[in-house]
Design a protein around this motif. Structure first.
Motif, mmCIF file in Angstrom:
data_model
loop_
_atom_site.group_PDB
_atom_site.id
_atom_site.type_symbol
_atom_site.label_atom_id
_atom_site.label_comp_id
_atom_site.label_asym_id
_atom_site.label_seq_id
_atom_site.Cartn_x
_atom_site.Cartn_y
_atom_site.Cartn_z
ATOM 1 N N MET A 96 45.390 28.333 40.040
ATOM 2 C CA MET A 96 44.311 29.016 39.329
ATOM 3 C C MET A 96 44.188 30.465 39.765
ATOM 4 O O MET A 96 43.933 31.349 38.955
ATOM 5 N N VAL A 97 44.347 30.727 41.050
ATOM 6 C CA VAL A 97 43.999 32.028 41.612
ATOM 7 C C VAL A 97 45.175 32.993 41.631
ATOM 8 O O VAL A 97 45.022 34.177 41.311
ATOM 9 N N VAL A 98 46.357 32.500 41.999
ATOM 10 C CA VAL A 98 47.489 33.407 42.241
ATOM 11 C C VAL A 98 47.808 34.297 41.046
ATOM 12 O O VAL A 98 48.006 35.505 41.222
ATOM 13 N N PRO A 99 47.864 33.801 39.799
ATOM 14 C CA PRO A 99 48.169 34.704 38.683
ATOM 15 C C PRO A 99 47.111 35.774 38.449
ATOM 16 O O PRO A 99 47.382 36.769 37.783
ATOM 17 N N LEU A 100 45.901 35.564 38.997
ATOM 18 C CA LEU A 100 44.806 36.495 38.744
ATOM 19 C C LEU A 100 44.633 37.535 39.836
ATOM 20 O O LEU A 100 43.815 38.445 39.690
ATOM 21 N N LEU A 101 45.372 37.409 40.941
ATOM 22 C CA LEU A 101 45.152 38.292 42.077
ATOM 23 C C LEU A 101 45.413 39.751 41.726
ATOM 24 O O LEU A 101 44.643 40.641 42.107
ATOM 25 N N SER A 102 46.511 40.022 41.027
ATOM 26 C CA SER A 102 46.842 41.409 40.701
ATOM 27 C C SER A 102 45.785 42.025 39.780
ATOM 28 O O SER A 102 45.417 43.198 39.935
ATOM 29 N N LEU A 103 45.283 41.238 38.829
ATOM 30 C CA LEU A 103 44.250 41.756 37.932
ATOM 31 C C LEU A 103 42.951 42.002 38.688
ATOM 32 O O LEU A 103 42.255 42.997 38.442
ATOM 33 N N HIS A 104 42.605 41.116 39.626
ATOM 34 C CA HIS A 104 41.345 41.266 40.347
ATOM 35 C C HIS A 104 41.372 42.473 41.280
ATOM 36 O O HIS A 104 40.411 43.253 41.316
ATOM 37 N N VAL A 105 42.461 42.643 42.036
ATOM 38 C CA VAL A 105 42.515 43.770 42.962
ATOM 39 C C VAL A 105 42.544 45.088 42.188
ATOM 40 O O VAL A 105 42.012 46.108 42.650
ATOM 41 N N LYS A 106 43.098 45.073 40.988
ATOM 42 C CA LYS A 106 43.064 46.268 40.152
ATOM 43 C C LYS A 106 41.649 46.561 39.688
ATOM 44 O O LYS A 106 41.220 47.723 39.630
ATOM 45 N N SER A 107 40.887 45.489 39.371
ATOM 46 C CA SER A 107 39.498 45.676 38.942
ATOM 47 C C SER A 107 38.612 46.193 40.062
ATOM 48 O O SER A 107 37.557 46.773 39.804
#
Length: 414
Positions: free
Chosen positions: A1-12
């Motif tokens: 659930m989390v790993v694919p979203l890490l790059s988007l979150h740190v960019k946000s």
């Protein structure tokens, strides 16, 4: 659930691509130094205790991640996860304790199939939740809850000390102890430094045993296993380069939205999970020659990476991604089996930990190479991955094998 979203979150959170790459590399560095130590520690103290500690500290990391509102908290949340998230490695070591060498590839393949279910459901759930307000934080909290649930299951399951059975049919397990048990007393004897026997239990921490076991592996690694770990490193970097910019590349090349990409990841993972069921027939076809299966699966991985990097339609991407999940799952199982075959079964946790350390090196290298290759083209990372896979294939082809895969070889520890 989390790993694919890490790059988007740190960019946000306002992080630049360089800062995001540094944070990702720091996670890989932590995995590099902790994998072998945690694996060896599980050999000494037992699988149950090590699993509980690793799961609880990983849960803490995801709880902090769910509360991260700046880059500092995001980086801090990756520290306990980077050090302690080795639960799959310890579980594979436990399985290698319970089955014979001939059964090991099939059992580990089935275990990989079970764990792949998370990659089927996770991206779909994470992709859906990330489009909600506060979706990433909700996803991190759900992940924290799953880890806590796993810790509770390990605490409730019946555990007993078991000994490795050398019979043809492997370890007989009754209903109350199926796939549950520890042989840490046996491993203590195998990894204990030479000296006068000590009676009774000691209250001191077993770091001396850990250090002794690590020193004992040094000669084995550099004299007989360097090529296996080099293969694992090259193929690991190749596959990580493919995954590193998968979401961004599909958006730039074909205009595919992250939500649809999540569905594609889940779809390919679902088909890749079938590799665990297909591994048994494949091994019988190859007469249990794990090295030959690894060589051919790596060759197919190279071909698919090259196909993906030159794809002009989404259909070709779907086709290559589907088969890549299959070939990488087969290769991951075979390389683990080769490590245990050459290194022996007495310190399976340490050996698997060493393999994870090599994978951690790949996690450090891949983000840096991906950033450089992506400056050239969105197809740069998978193209570079294909080149590294080709180098791994050449090494496997030129290196004279010292190990067979027909299931009749004698383990070194025997």
């Amino acid at each position: 659930m989390v790993v694919p979203l890490l790059s988007l979150h740190v960019k946000s959170l306002g992080a630049s691509p360089t800062v995001a790459g540094i944070v990702g590399s720091c996670y890989g560095i932590l995995q590099l130094f902790s994998s072998t130590v945690v694996g060896c520690w599980s050999d000494v103290v037992g699988r149950r205790s090590s699993l509980l500690v690793c799961i609880l500290f990983s849960a803490l990391g995801y709880l902090i991640l769910g509360a991260s509102t700046n880059v500092f908290l995001f980086a801090l949340a990756r520290v306990p996860v980077g050090i302690f998230k080795h639960t799959l490695s310890i579980s594979r070591a436990l399985l290698s304790d319970l089955v014979t060498e001939k059964e090991r590839p099939l059992v580990i393949g089935q275990f990989n199939t079970a764990s792949s279910m998370g990659f089927i459901l996770g991206p779909m759930i994470g992709g859906y939740l990330t489009e909600l307000d506060g979706g990433f934080y909700l996803t991190a909290v759900i992940c924290f809850s799953v880890f806590v649930l796993n810790a509770g299951l390990i605490w409730l399951f019946p555990w007993s000390e078991v000994k490795l059975n050398s019979t043809k049919n492997g370890l007989p397990l009754d209903k109350n102890h199926a796939l549950l048990g520890e042989r840490h007393c046996e491993v203590r004897e195998a990894t204990k430094p030479r000296g006068p026997p000590v009676s009774g239990r000691t209250a001191r921490l077993p770091w001396g045993d850990v250090v002794a076991a690590l020193r004992g592996l040094k000669r084995l690694i550099f004299s007989e296993m360097w090529d296996i770990f080099l293969m694992r490193l090259l193929m690991g970097v190749a596959v990580m380069l493919y995954h590193s910019n998968f979401v961004l590349a599909l958006e730039e090349r074909f205009g595919v939205r992250p939500k649809m990409t999540g569905y594609l990841i889940s779809y390919s993972s679902a088909l890749g999970a079938l590799a665990g069921f297909a591994l048994g027939p494949i091994l019988r076809l190859y007469k249990h020659n794990s090295r030959a299966v690894l060589l051919h699966s790596s060759a197919l991985t190279f071909t698919l990476l090259l196909l993906y990097s030159t794809a002009h339609t989404v259909g070709v991407v779907v086709f290559s991604s589907t088969l890549l999940s299959f070939t990488t799952a087969i290769g991951r199982t075979c390389i683990t089996d080769l490590q245990l075959t050459v290194g022996g079964a007495q310190a399976s946790g340490t050996l698997i930990g060493m393999g994870q350390s090599v994978t951690a090196v790949a996690r450090v290298i891949a983000p840096l190479l991906s950033g450089l290759a992506q400056e050239v083209s969105p197809c740069g990372p998978p193209s570079l991955g294909a080149a590294l896979a080709l180098v791994a294939i050449i090494i496997m082809s030129l290196k004279r094998p010292r190990y067979g895969g027909d299931g009749s070889d004698k383990v070194k520890s025997d």
